[in-house]
Design a protein around this motif. Sequence first.
Motif, PDB file in Angstrom:
ATOM      1  N   GLY A  30       0.814  -1.214   0.000  1.00 17.32           N
ATOM      2  CA  GLY A  30       0.000   0.000   0.000  1.00 17.32           C
ATOM      3  C   GLY A  30       0.849   1.266   0.000  1.00 17.32           C
ATOM      4  O   GLY A  30       2.033   1.243   0.337  1.00 17.32           O
ATOM      5  N   VAL A  31       0.217   2.370  -0.384  1.00 17.64           N
ATOM      6  CA  VAL A  31       0.923   3.650  -0.473  1.00 17.64           C
ATOM      7  C   VAL A  31       1.463   4.081   0.896  1.00 17.64           C
ATOM      8  O   VAL A  31       2.556   4.646   1.002  1.00 17.64           O
ATOM      9  CB  VAL A  31      -0.011   4.741  -1.040  1.00 17.64           C
ATOM     10  N   ALA A  32       0.690   3.800   1.941  1.00 18.68           N
ATOM     11  CA  ALA A  32       1.111   4.215   3.293  1.00 18.68           C
ATOM     12  C   ALA A  32       2.437   3.589   3.707  1.00 18.68           C
ATOM     13  O   ALA A  32       3.154   4.129   4.565  1.00 18.68           O
ATOM     14  CB  ALA A  32       0.030   3.867   4.311  1.00 18.68           C
ATOM     15  N   ALA A  33       2.787   2.446   3.087  1.00 17.97           N
ATOM     16  CA  ALA A  33       4.031   1.757   3.439  1.00 17.97           C
ATOM     17  C   ALA A  33       5.261   2.596   3.091  1.00 17.97           C
ATOM     18  O   ALA A  33       6.341   2.381   3.653  1.00 17.97           O
ATOM     19  CB  ALA A  33       4.114   0.407   2.724  1.00 17.97           C
ATOM     20  N   LEU A  34       5.118   3.536   2.161  1.00 21.90           N
ATOM     21  CA  LEU A  34       6.236   4.408   1.802  1.00 21.90           C
ATOM     22  C   LEU A  34       6.651   5.298   2.971  1.00 21.90           C
ATOM     23  O   LEU A  34       7.736   5.876   2.968  1.00 21.90           O
ATOM     24  CB  LEU A  34       5.875   5.271   0.594  1.00 21.90           C
ATOM     25  N   PHE A  35       5.756   5.401   3.963  1.00 26.13           N
ATOM     26  CA  PHE A  35       6.079   6.205   5.144  1.00 26.13           C
ATOM     27  C   PHE A  35       6.249   5.326   6.386  1.00 26.13           C
ATOM     28  O   PHE A  35       6.117   5.811   7.505  1.00 26.13           O
ATOM     29  CB  PHE A  35       5.015   7.275   5.363  1.00 26.13           C
ATOM     30  N   SER A  36       6.557   4.040   6.162  1.00 23.72           N
ATOM     31  CA  SER A  36       6.851   3.152   7.284  1.00 23.72           C
ATOM     32  C   SER A  36       8.068   3.674   8.032  1.00 23.72           C
ATOM     33  O   SER A  36       9.108   3.955   7.427  1.00 23.72           O
ATOM     34  CB  SER A  36       7.141   1.729   6.791  1.00 23.72           C
ATOM     35  N   GLY A  37       7.941   3.818   9.337  1.00 24.12           N
ATOM     36  CA  GLY A  37       9.064   4.276  10.144  1.00 24.12           C
ATOM     37  C   GLY A  37       9.256   5.773  10.163  1.00 24.12           C
ATOM     38  O   GLY A  37      10.302   6.254  10.613  1.00 24.12           O
ATOM     39  N   VAL A  38       8.254   6.544   9.691  1.00 21.81           N
ATOM     40  CA  VAL A  38       8.433   7.999   9.659  1.00 21.81           C
ATOM     41  C   VAL A  38       8.536   8.578  11.071  1.00 21.81           C
ATOM     42  O   VAL A  38       9.221   9.595  11.288  1.00 21.81           O
ATOM     43  CB  VAL A  38       7.301   8.683   8.858  1.00 21.81           C
ATOM     44  N   SER A  39       7.882   7.929  12.042  1.00 23.41           N
ATOM     45  CA  SER A  39       7.997   8.410  13.426  1.00 23.41           C
ATOM     46  C   SER A  39       9.433   8.265  13.921  1.00 23.41           C
ATOM     47  O   SER A  39       9.938   9.103  14.678  1.00 23.41           O
ATOM     48  CB  SER A  39       7.040   7.637  14.347  1.00 23.41           C
TER      49      SER A  39
END
Length: 322
Positions: free
Chosen positions: A87-96
């Motif tokens: 999914g698109v949201a996975a591109l921001f995995s670990g952004v925290s």
Amino acid sequence: MGMKGFVEGGIASIVAGCSTHPLDLIKVRMQLQGETHVPNPTIQTLRPALAFQTTTSTPATAPGAMHVPPPRVGPISVGIRIVQTEGVAALFSGVSATVLRQTLYSTTRMGLYDILKQKWTDPSSRNMPLLRKIAAGLIAGGIGAAVGNPADVAMVRMQADGRLPLAQRRNYKSVIDAITQMSKQEGITSLWRGSSLTINRAMIVTASQLASYDQIKETILGKGLMKDGLGTHVTASFAAGFVAAVASNPVDVIKTRVMNMKVEPGAAPPYSGALDCAMKTVRAEGPMALYKGFIPTISRQGPFTVVLFVTLEQVRKLLKDF
């Protein structure tokens, strides 16, 4: 004045880190391709860049048959596969973890570099020799990396999680959850796994990035090639990003693999250290494996450095009266 440098550098670093996070994630996934101890190698068997997955299945390798390594893939293919499978949201995995890392690591290095720059600048000429800039970058980068290593380990693991089989994923909910689980399951020392590599990389990146930016900017202004403005900042920062990417990529590959390795209870770790990881990587995949992920590295390092210094210059203007 000392605290001001930390605040300015921290704001600019967080903005730059968050805006280029997807490129950093793609870089990490590419750097992990080809590892021989991956539990499910088919996860990494991607098609070349710009190609999409087909329905044709690959037969199992017959006993005794020569193993054919999966084709090398580009950043576009890796990005497409991540979106398709996670999914698109996975591109921001670990952004925290990126936010925490920039808050700890980059704020520290930027602030310390600014302090050393003020102390070591010649008061009469208002210039700082290149060697002093490099020395300031090495010191600031090393201290910043030591402070931010736990967030760096968490970020690498959260970015790499999607490439593992479902049953073996760590499924960290946030950077705090990642740090908490690592501390409980692997001991507090796991938060500084690969710290020597992180420090080495940070010293190289900070020295090459900050020193080259200042030097290139001073040269442009000194020779009258451009005026002090957005054009100069973008030109100097992109050049600095390229220098930093070339200098740091080999250390970054080894750092990523050491931080991401999964150590099973009672079993020997895949790598005994940085040198062992480097030797195994070169032996199994060739010396150019140390430049895996270079395209997304420069694709990320360039925009990151541009956003970092352009934002930094604007923040300095806003806070100049404070």
